[in-house]
Design an enzyme around this catalytic site. Structure first.
Site, PDB file in Angstrom:
ATOM      1  N   ASP A   9       0.854  -1.189   0.000  1.00 44.66           N
ATOM      2  CA  ASP A   9       0.000   0.000   0.000  1.00 44.66           C
ATOM      3  C   ASP A   9       0.893   1.242   0.000  1.00 44.66           C
ATOM      4  OD1 ASP A   9      -2.327   1.468   0.059  1.00 44.66           O
ATOM      5  OD2 ASP A   9      -2.514   1.428   2.233  1.00 44.66           O
ATOM      6  N   ASP A 107      -2.712   2.659  -6.063  1.00 40.07           N
ATOM      7  CA  ASP A 107      -1.821   2.706  -4.911  1.00 40.07           C
ATOM      8  C   ASP A 107      -1.754   1.423  -4.095  1.00 40.07           C
ATOM      9  OD1 ASP A 107      -4.387   2.855  -3.966  1.00 40.07           O
ATOM     10  OD2 ASP A 107      -3.971   4.416  -2.480  1.00 40.07           O
ATOM     11  N   GLU A 108      -2.298   0.327  -4.601  1.00 39.63           N
ATOM     12  CA  GLU A 108      -2.216  -0.905  -3.819  1.00 39.63           C
ATOM     13  C   GLU A 108      -2.259  -2.139  -4.704  1.00 39.63           C
ATOM     14  OE1 GLU A 108      -5.423  -2.155  -1.260  1.00 39.63           O
ATOM     15  OE2 GLU A 108      -6.866  -0.930  -2.372  1.00 39.63           O
TER      16      GLU A 108
END
Length: 367
Positions: A9, A107-108
């Protein structure tokens, strides 16, 4: 070697991308969203730097409200293309390792790997991402996706919007935390159900009404009671969630989209029913044409209405038969308005269409 699931993350990703290209912003409160002009209405914060979060600014809040909380912040317009490019850099960096990368967003992602030392792998991933992109990330280690995702919260930076739980700082590797069946009960049993992945405020209230307040309560809950309240599938899912059970498969095959949506926030609130129907019809036709262009077929319609109070109910209806007809979708969306109490001005309308599985599409006999 054992199979491990890691959840990567990125830290304050959108803000970090902006700071990377404008290093002079490092250490300052930065708010990204809309046009970047906090005086303009109907704009929402996409993300805020850790420094801005200390003033109570968070993603999803109106930009104007963010300005009131932190007028000294630097407000920047959203730049999706830049975030997409930065995300590609990160994911390509992770793919340079002998692992499987399953992307879940800018973002992950989940990373699957065979290793005897998952902490060292996590540390190597973090170091490589920072060296090649100048961006930082946190990594959760688990024996399934549920635990890996929650472990990331423990690993997060102390100023993150996802503040670490107590004990997170005792991890041997900075920015990394392991949560498995071995420590699940010790770490999670006493925590409120809201801290579980996938349980929001509304579901927390529903569970509280059943006398389920903690993760231990959920793990011990009567399965028949959960199934009766939430349905056979979801009831069983919540019961498993309380025990930290989850999927262990990580795949690099892109997920097939199951729906498409479009929503709009209006410059001025909608008051008249006729105006609401007109705008909803336009949105429904637009999203249907996009779906038809992709060769997909629609089986269910969802309508979202956000009132000026920010109360946002959602209603849906399954179509009697699958369709690609924009008129059918628009008419159904307009009919769904009858399920809402339209007594207050409306600031946002949205339409989501759920795709029919390929088997549900009726072949054209004339083809």
């Amino acid at each position: 070697m054992s199979w491990w699931v890691l959840h990567v993350d990125m830290d304050q990703f959108i803000a970090a991308v902006e700071i990377r290209r404008r290093p002079e912003l490092r250490g300052l409160p930065v708010v990204v969203g809309g046009s970047g002009d906090p005086t303009q209405p109907r704009q929402v914060v996409a993300t805020a730097s850790y420094e801005a979060r200390e003033y109570g600014v968070h993603s999803g809040m109106p930009v104007r409200a963010a300005y009131k909380k932190c007028p000294q912040a630097v407000f920047l317009p959203s730049d999706p293309a830049a975030y997409e490019a930065a995300s590609t850099e990160v994911m390509d960096t992770l793919r340079s390792f002998p692992v499987v990368v399953e992307v879940w967003g800018w973002d992950e992602c989940f990373v699957g790997a065979e290793t005897d030392d998952p902490e060292q792998l996590a540390a190597d991933l973090r170091a490589a991402v920072q060296a090649r992109t100048s961006l930082t990330c946190s990594v959760g280690i688990g024996d399934n996706k549920t635990r890996a995702k929650l472990a990331t919260t423990f690993a997060k930076h102390a100023r993150s919007h996802a503040a670490p739980f107590e004990g997170a700082s005792t991890a041997e590797v900075p920015g990394v935390y392991r949560l498995t069946g071995a420590n699940w009960r010790e770490v999670m049993d006493h925590r409120p159900v809201r801290e579980l992945w996938g349980i929001g405020s509304r579901m927390e209230r529903n569970l509280n009404e059943l006398g389920v307040f903690t993760v231990a309560d959920l793990a011990a809950a009567d399965l028949d009671v959960l199934r009766k309240r939430f349905g056979p599938k979801m009831g069983a899912w919540y019961a498993a969630l309380g025990r930290g059970l989850g999927d262990t498969e990580v795949t690099d095959v892109p997920r097939e989209p199951v729906s498409r949506s479009r929503e709009e926030t209006f410059p001025e609130d909608l008051v008249d029913r006729a105006d609401v129907e007109k705008e909803l019809r336009r949105i429904a036709i637009h999203v249907t044409r996009d779906v038809v262009a992709e060769g997909r077929t629609i089986q269910r319609i969802w309508v979202k209405v956000r009132f000026i109070s920010f109360y946002t109910p959602i209603k849906s209806r399954k179509l009697p038969e699958v369709t690609q007809d924009p008129e059918v979708v628009a008419t159904t969306a307009q009919a769904l308005l009858d399920k809402f109490e339209l007594r207050r001005p409306i600031r946002l309308l949205g339409v989501r269409v759920e795709f029919a599985p390929p088997a549900a599409v009726t072949p054209d006999p004339s083809a």
